[in-house]
Scaffold this motif. Structure first.
Motif, mmCIF file in Angstrom:
data_model
loop_
_atom_site.group_PDB
_atom_site.id
_atom_site.type_symbol
_atom_site.label_atom_id
_atom_site.label_comp_id
_atom_site.label_asym_id
_atom_site.label_seq_id
_atom_site.Cartn_x
_atom_site.Cartn_y
_atom_site.Cartn_z
ATOM 1 N N CYS A 439 0.844 -1.200 0.000
ATOM 2 C CA CYS A 439 0.000 0.000 0.000
ATOM 3 C C CYS A 439 0.875 1.244 0.000
ATOM 4 N N PRO A 440 0.773 2.117 -1.017
ATOM 5 C CA PRO A 440 1.588 3.334 -1.028
ATOM 6 C C PRO A 440 1.293 4.228 0.179
ATOM 7 N N ILE A 441 2.354 4.755 0.770
ATOM 8 C CA ILE A 441 2.188 5.688 1.887
ATOM 9 C C ILE A 441 1.756 7.033 1.305
ATOM 10 N N PRO A 442 0.604 7.554 1.727
ATOM 11 C CA PRO A 442 -0.003 8.701 1.031
ATOM 12 C C PRO A 442 0.541 10.059 1.475
ATOM 13 N N VAL A 443 1.803 10.312 1.216
ATOM 14 C CA VAL A 443 2.378 11.628 1.497
ATOM 15 C C VAL A 443 3.206 12.084 0.304
ATOM 16 N N ILE A 444 3.378 13.381 0.232
ATOM 17 C CA ILE A 444 4.148 14.017 -0.841
ATOM 18 C C ILE A 444 5.248 14.840 -0.200
ATOM 19 N N HIS A 445 6.441 14.765 -0.770
ATOM 20 C CA HIS A 445 7.585 15.503 -0.251
ATOM 21 C C HIS A 445 7.833 16.721 -1.139
ATOM 22 N N CYS A 446 7.796 17.880 -0.512
ATOM 23 C CA CYS A 446 7.979 19.143 -1.227
ATOM 24 C C CYS A 446 9.131 19.908 -0.568
ATOM 25 N N GLU A 447 10.048 20.425 -1.356
ATOM 26 C CA GLU A 447 11.186 21.161 -0.787
ATOM 27 C C GLU A 447 10.719 22.382 -0.008
ATOM 28 N N LYS A 448 9.625 22.971 -0.421
ATOM 29 C CA LYS A 448 9.123 24.182 0.232
ATOM 30 C C LYS A 448 8.203 23.854 1.407
ATOM 31 N N CYS A 449 7.303 22.890 1.224
ATOM 32 C CA CYS A 449 6.281 22.601 2.232
ATOM 33 C C CYS A 449 6.622 21.401 3.111
ATOM 34 N N ASP A 450 7.721 20.734 2.844
ATOM 35 C CA ASP A 450 8.155 19.541 3.573
ATOM 36 C C ASP A 450 7.195 18.380 3.290
ATOM 37 N N VAL A 451 6.680 17.722 4.323
ATOM 38 C CA VAL A 451 5.819 16.551 4.132
ATOM 39 C C VAL A 451 4.362 16.993 4.079
ATOM 40 N N VAL A 485 5.124 14.598 -8.910
ATOM 41 C CA VAL A 485 3.794 15.193 -8.783
ATOM 42 C C VAL A 485 3.919 16.678 -8.455
ATOM 43 N N THR A 486 2.768 17.310 -8.393
ATOM 44 C CA THR A 486 2.688 18.707 -7.987
ATOM 45 C C THR A 486 2.274 18.785 -6.529
ATOM 46 N N CYS A 487 2.903 19.635 -5.759
ATOM 47 C CA CYS A 487 2.556 19.777 -4.349
ATOM 48 C C CYS A 487 1.138 20.308 -4.221
ATOM 49 N N PRO A 488 0.294 19.648 -3.461
ATOM 50 C CA PRO A 488 -1.091 20.104 -3.307
ATOM 51 C C PRO A 488 -1.219 21.405 -2.515
ATOM 52 N N GLN A 489 -0.138 21.823 -1.845
ATOM 53 C CA GLN A 489 -0.205 23.073 -1.072
ATOM 54 C C GLN A 489 0.306 24.267 -1.852
ATOM 55 N N CYS A 490 1.509 24.153 -2.422
ATOM 56 C CA CYS A 490 2.111 25.317 -3.084
ATOM 57 C C CYS A 490 2.088 25.227 -4.594
ATOM 58 N N GLY A 491 1.762 24.062 -5.133
ATOM 59 C CA GLY A 491 1.721 23.904 -6.577
ATOM 60 C C GLY A 491 3.075 23.700 -7.222
ATOM 61 N N GLY A 492 4.127 23.609 -6.412
ATOM 62 C CA GLY A 492 5.466 23.418 -6.954
ATOM 63 C C GLY A 492 5.764 21.957 -7.230
ATOM 64 N N LYS A 493 6.960 21.731 -7.771
ATOM 65 C CA LYS A 493 7.373 20.362 -8.062
ATOM 66 C C LYS A 493 7.584 19.597 -6.755
ATOM 67 N N ALA A 494 7.142 18.365 -6.752
ATOM 68 C CA ALA A 494 7.272 17.534 -5.550
ATOM 69 C C ALA A 494 7.375 16.075 -5.976
ATOM 70 N N ARG A 495 7.589 15.198 -4.993
ATOM 71 C CA ARG A 495 7.668 13.766 -5.310
ATOM 72 C C ARG A 495 6.857 12.969 -4.299
ATOM 73 N N ARG A 496 6.342 11.872 -4.768
ATOM 74 C CA ARG A 496 5.596 10.983 -3.891
ATOM 75 C C ARG A 496 6.551 10.218 -2.979
ATOM 76 N N GLU A 497 6.016 9.806 -1.836
ATOM 77 C CA GLU A 497 6.717 8.835 -1.001
ATOM 78 C C GLU A 497 6.728 7.513 -1.764
ATOM 79 N N THR A 498 7.899 6.911 -1.925
ATOM 80 C CA THR A 498 7.984 5.642 -2.662
ATOM 81 C C THR A 498 8.015 4.422 -1.752
ATOM 82 N N ASP A 499 8.124 4.639 -0.444
ATOM 83 C CA ASP A 499 7.997 3.509 0.472
ATOM 84 C C ASP A 499 6.538 3.071 0.525
ATOM 85 N N THR A 500 6.337 1.776 0.678
ATOM 86 C CA THR A 500 4.992 1.243 0.889
ATOM 87 C C THR A 500 4.870 0.736 2.316
ATOM 88 N N MET A 501 3.639 0.454 2.720
ATOM 89 C CA MET A 501 3.393 0.075 4.118
ATOM 90 C C MET A 501 3.714 -1.394 4.371
#
Length: 869
Positions: A439-451, A485-501
């Motif tokens: 199960c993908p861990i549902p978080v996005i990592h953004c340099e500006k907004c963090d997790v 992906v795009t950060c849902p908070q700031c709209g900048g470039k971001a990446r998904r968490e690639t670890d699964t549960m």
């Protein structure tokens, strides 16, 4: 007598179609009747069921069928624990997609399970790899995160440098990865954790209320949580680097604080790491420790290794008392403070270490009345034992260790040398796995907004299907687009968490989802979950007695904290069944043969085996758990195809207590098959008599008819109670006993009187209902033969007539001067004088009295006769 054999091959599929067409095992959530939730641990879809599955699911099915007959709204669902590494291995080895492999296996296993005739509500079926399931798991993760029950932090992990993944301790074999064989490295990675430790005390306390759990399981959980009370103090450090002037320590034995002769820290302690920066010898020693086994068992049994840092630890009660400080491989960083005191006289591990490195041994206490000092075996009394204290913080004297510990704590606190503290062995649950099929861990990592949690409207985060496994490590990391992906908070470039549960997460709440798997908007329908939960009877292997059950208990509490359920405990009743075992067969070349490949002749000590293909001798080996490696497995399809599901079910329940291992034997299965045919003949014979039976219950019964009725109702009473207690083998013995009495009544010559015909017909109906939970297909066929309306699977459980349980006679033990000499059987209504006369007439009593009259005879009504000579 009927000569027609019962044909399971024709009968069983037919009744299964009838059940399915009528959907009689479907559960309605709005049903107003009292609920009963029975659940067996759901299987991993490996592709084939095994005999352990047959035993496990038959047990649950018997209970479900009984409770349904008793008027309960029974929830008995089935699903699939479908994520996990085997699917990735299959993808690599067979070049198939994990999803395709998993769903093909599910289809195959479902077909097999359906041949068993299980009364399952298949409408509630799901697999944990279904996005419609893990969507809600992801939502709960974000809920837990918002509630402060999830955190991301660095932790030490076992890292496989070839597979590029974290390994559990159990997957590290002799310091190497279980799959790649690579030397495992100890790394610090940033991981996601569920904060299970927040509930440490609650999880421990609540075990006392789980009175329908096996004591051994509660004890295992108790020990895993590991609450310990003790003393927290600080050593002063002499010669340590700047910033390390103090060394915090926790000990559970404050009474031994005047017996330490060394102190030790974990190889992962911050001080050890600091020393390694400037000392290559320290760094090499730490590397050596990291190459050893990582499980607690391996650490406990490994050779004790230490490195003298040259630093001295000063005792908190005496600044001039200096102890050498070691780095030691047996000290764990994740328990207490990662530092220990070494009191060799009273800890075997410490003593082994001290003897190896020539460290002094100081006795704190000795056995009362003894001057003997410790040699090579530490003196470790229980806390409640009384000993002679000769060296401790208080006055020397005799007391229990528990008393001394309490006094020591009080003195250390009063003098400011330390304070009381409670520690737990339980650690937060690390759920990060560097694997694709989870199960993908549902978080996005953004340099500006963090997790940033993935918004609910964007769930589920679905696994991509166009992945490749041509590189080691996590396929999600290698995917060209999925993680960007795009950060849902700031709209900048971001990446998904690639670890699964961790796949334990998937199985930590599936029981709640079963209550309403159709709800697309939330993990549970709160009102339904609250009505149907907890699971009344959970059944599964003892191998899951710690982690799965503990994680499920935590998850239920977390779901309550985030508004998804109202309960704390998921399983009101827990039962752990034994394994199915079989003897092994070894060929002359040392390889194993399967049971299907051999021929056995003889009996007992004369048994011998030969290979069917060439007649070569086979060694009959020990009885072991069925396993592919020993090839001592039996295919359920072969058994069901040859004998029928009912025979397999009956044998699995009859041969051994359900919590113990059952030994599979061909002769035992043949015996169960013969019993099936016997029941079929008896019911047919009874049906013939039933045609002559009066429609109304006779006003009175002859002794012969009454005997039949008493046998039937006695068995009904015992089986009704026994199934509730999960005493399946005992219940089957009662049914056999009743069948014997019933068979004798049927075999009597001549035409039975009308009241006997009525009693035989009643007995046949009761007998059929008694074995219906165990052998449902045979029971449906018998029900039809007896002319009963509807299906036996829908029939109400028969009512016991209490008057028929009263025996006409009593068997009482007879004692002479307190020693049992025999038994007397007397009419239930016999007077005391009649009972006394019967007792005195026993030869054994006459001999014990030696011809003399008794001084007194005491008759305890319906219990015992005491003769005083």
């Amino acid at each position: 007598m009927s000569n027609e054999r019962y044909n399971a091959r024709e009968t069983e599929p037919r009744w299964q179609r009838v059940w399915d067409d009528k959907a009689i095992f479907a559960t309605k959530n709005e049903d107003p009747r009292p609920k009963y939730y029975v659940l067996e641990m759901f299987p991993y879809p490996s592709g084939r069921i095994h005999m352990g599955h047959v035993r496990n699911y038959t047990m649950g099915d018997v209970l479900a069928r009984l409770k349904r007959a008793k008027g309960f709204n029974v929830l008995h669902p089935m699903g699939w624990d479908a994520f996990g590494l085997p699917a990735e291995n299959a993808a690599i080895e067979r070049k198939v997609a994990p999803k395709a492999w998993t769903y093909e296996n599910i289809a195959s296993m479902k077909k097999q399970l359906q041949t068993m005739g299980l009364s399952l509500d298949w409408a509630r079926e799901f697999a944990t790899c279904d996005p419609s399931y893990y969507k809600h798991q992801q939502k709960m993760f974000t809920d837990f995160l918002a509630a402060g029950l999830v955190e991301r932090k660095k932790s030490k992990v076992n890292w496989d440098p070839v597979d590029h993944t974290v390994l559990a301790n159990e997957q590290v074999i002799d310091g190497r990865g279980w799959r790649s064989g690579a030397v495992v490295e100890q790394r610090e990675l940033t991981q996601w954790f569920f904060k299970i430790t927040k509930y440490s005390q609650d999880l421990l306390d609540a075990l006392e209320k789980l009175d329908r759990w096996p004591d051994k399981v509660r004890l295992m959980q108790h020990n895993w949580i590991g609450r310990s009370e003790g003393l927290h103090f600080e050593f002063g450090l002499v010669g340590a680097p700047a910033g390390f002037e103090k060394l915090p320590v926790f000990t559970t034995r404050p009474d031994t604080m005047y017996g330490p002769t060394f102190a030790a820290i974990s190889p992962d302690h911050p001080l050890a790491k600091k020393l390694a920066e400037s000392d290559p010898k320290v760094a090499a020693f730490i590397d050596e420790c990291h190459k050893l086994g990582t499980s607690q068992a391996e650490i406990d049994t490994a050779e004790k290794l230490g490195f003298d840092t040259g630093i001295k630890a000063s005792h908190p009660a005496d600044a001039n008392w200096h102890l050498p400080l070691y780095i030691a491989n047996f000290v764990l960083m994740d328990y207490g403070t990662g530092a220990v005191i070494g009191c060799p006289a009273h800890d075997q591990r410490d003593l082994d270490f001290a003897r190896k490195y020539g460290i002094d041994v100081l006795d704190v206490f000795v056995p009362v009345g003894s001057d003997e000092r410790v040699g090579n075996t530490a003196f470790v009394p229980a806390k409640t034992d009384t000993v002679q204290y000769i060296r401790w913080v208080g006055e020397p004297g005799v007391m229990t260790c528990e008393e001394a510990m309490k006094k020591s704590l009080a003195i250390f606190e009063k003098d400011g040398w330390g304070k009381r503290e409670v520690n737990f062995r339980l650690r937060d649950w690390g759920i990060s796995r560097q694997r694709y099929w989870g199960c993908p861990i549902p978080v996005i990592h953004c340099e500006k907004c963090d997790v940033v949690p993935v918004p609910a409207k964007d769930l589920p985060v679905v696994l991509p299907e166009d992945v490749t496994f041509d590189k080691p490590g996590n396929a999600l990391d290698h995917h060209p687009t999925w993680k960007h992906v795009t950060c849902p908070q700031c709209g900048g470039k971001a990446r998904r968490e690639t670890d699964t549960m961790d796949t334990f997460v998937d199985s930590s709440w599936y029981f709640a989802r079963f209550t309403d798997p159709w709800n697309e908007d939330a993990p549970t329908t709160r009102a339904v979950a609250d009505r149907m939960m907890p699971v009344d009877q959970y059944i599964g292997g003892v191998e899951h007695a710690i982690l799965h059950l503990l994680y499920s208990r935590f998850f239920t509490r977390a779901m309550k904290a985030t508004g998804h359920v109202s309960i704390d405990e998921p399983f009101a009743g827990m039962f752990t069944q034994g394994m199915v075992v079989h003897e092994t067969y070894k060929k002359q070349d040392g390889t194993f043969a399967s049971p299907a490949e051999i021929n056995i002749t003889g009996d007992g000590t004369t048994r011998s085996a030969t290979l069917l293909s060439d007649g070569s001798a086979i060694e009959i080996g020990s009885i072991e758990k069925m396993s592919k490696s020993k090839r001592n497995t039996v295919d359920p399809d072969d058994i069901i195809g040859t004998y029928g599901a009912d025979t397999a079910r009956w044998f699995m329940l009859s041969d051994s207590p359900p919590d113990r291992d059952v030994i599979w034997s061909e002769e035992g299965v043949k015996g169960a098959s013969r019993f099936v045919q016997r029941l079929w003949r008896m019911v047919n014979d009874a049906a013939a008599h039933g045609k002559s039976a009066p429609s109304a219950k006779p006003a009175a019964f002859s002794p012969e008819a009454l005997a039949v009725r008493k046998a039937a109702h006695g068995a009904l009473d015992k089986v009704s109670t026994g199934v509730e207690k999960l005493q399946f083998n005992v219940c089957l013995a009662y049914i056999r006993e009743f069948a014997n009495a019933f068979g004798e009544a049927l075999a009597k010559p001549g035409t039975p009187a009308p009241d006997i015909c009525w009693a035989l017909n009643e007995a046949a109906v009761i007998l059929t209902q008694l074995f219906a939970p165990m052998m449902p297909h045979l029971a449906e066929e018998c029900w039809t033969v007896l002319g009963q309306p509807g299906l036996v699977s829908e029939a109400a459980w028969p009512q016991v007539e209490a008057d028929l349980l009263v025996e006409d006679s009593l068997t009482l033990p007879v004692q002479v001067n307190g020693k049992k000499r025999g038994e007397v059987t007397v009419p239930r209504e016999a007077s005391n004088s009649e009972i006394e006369a019967a007792a005195l007439a026993l030869d054994a009593v006459k001999q014990a009295l030696d011809g003399k009259p008794p001084k007194k005879i005491i008759v305890v009504p319906q219990r015992i006769v005491n003769v005083v000579g």
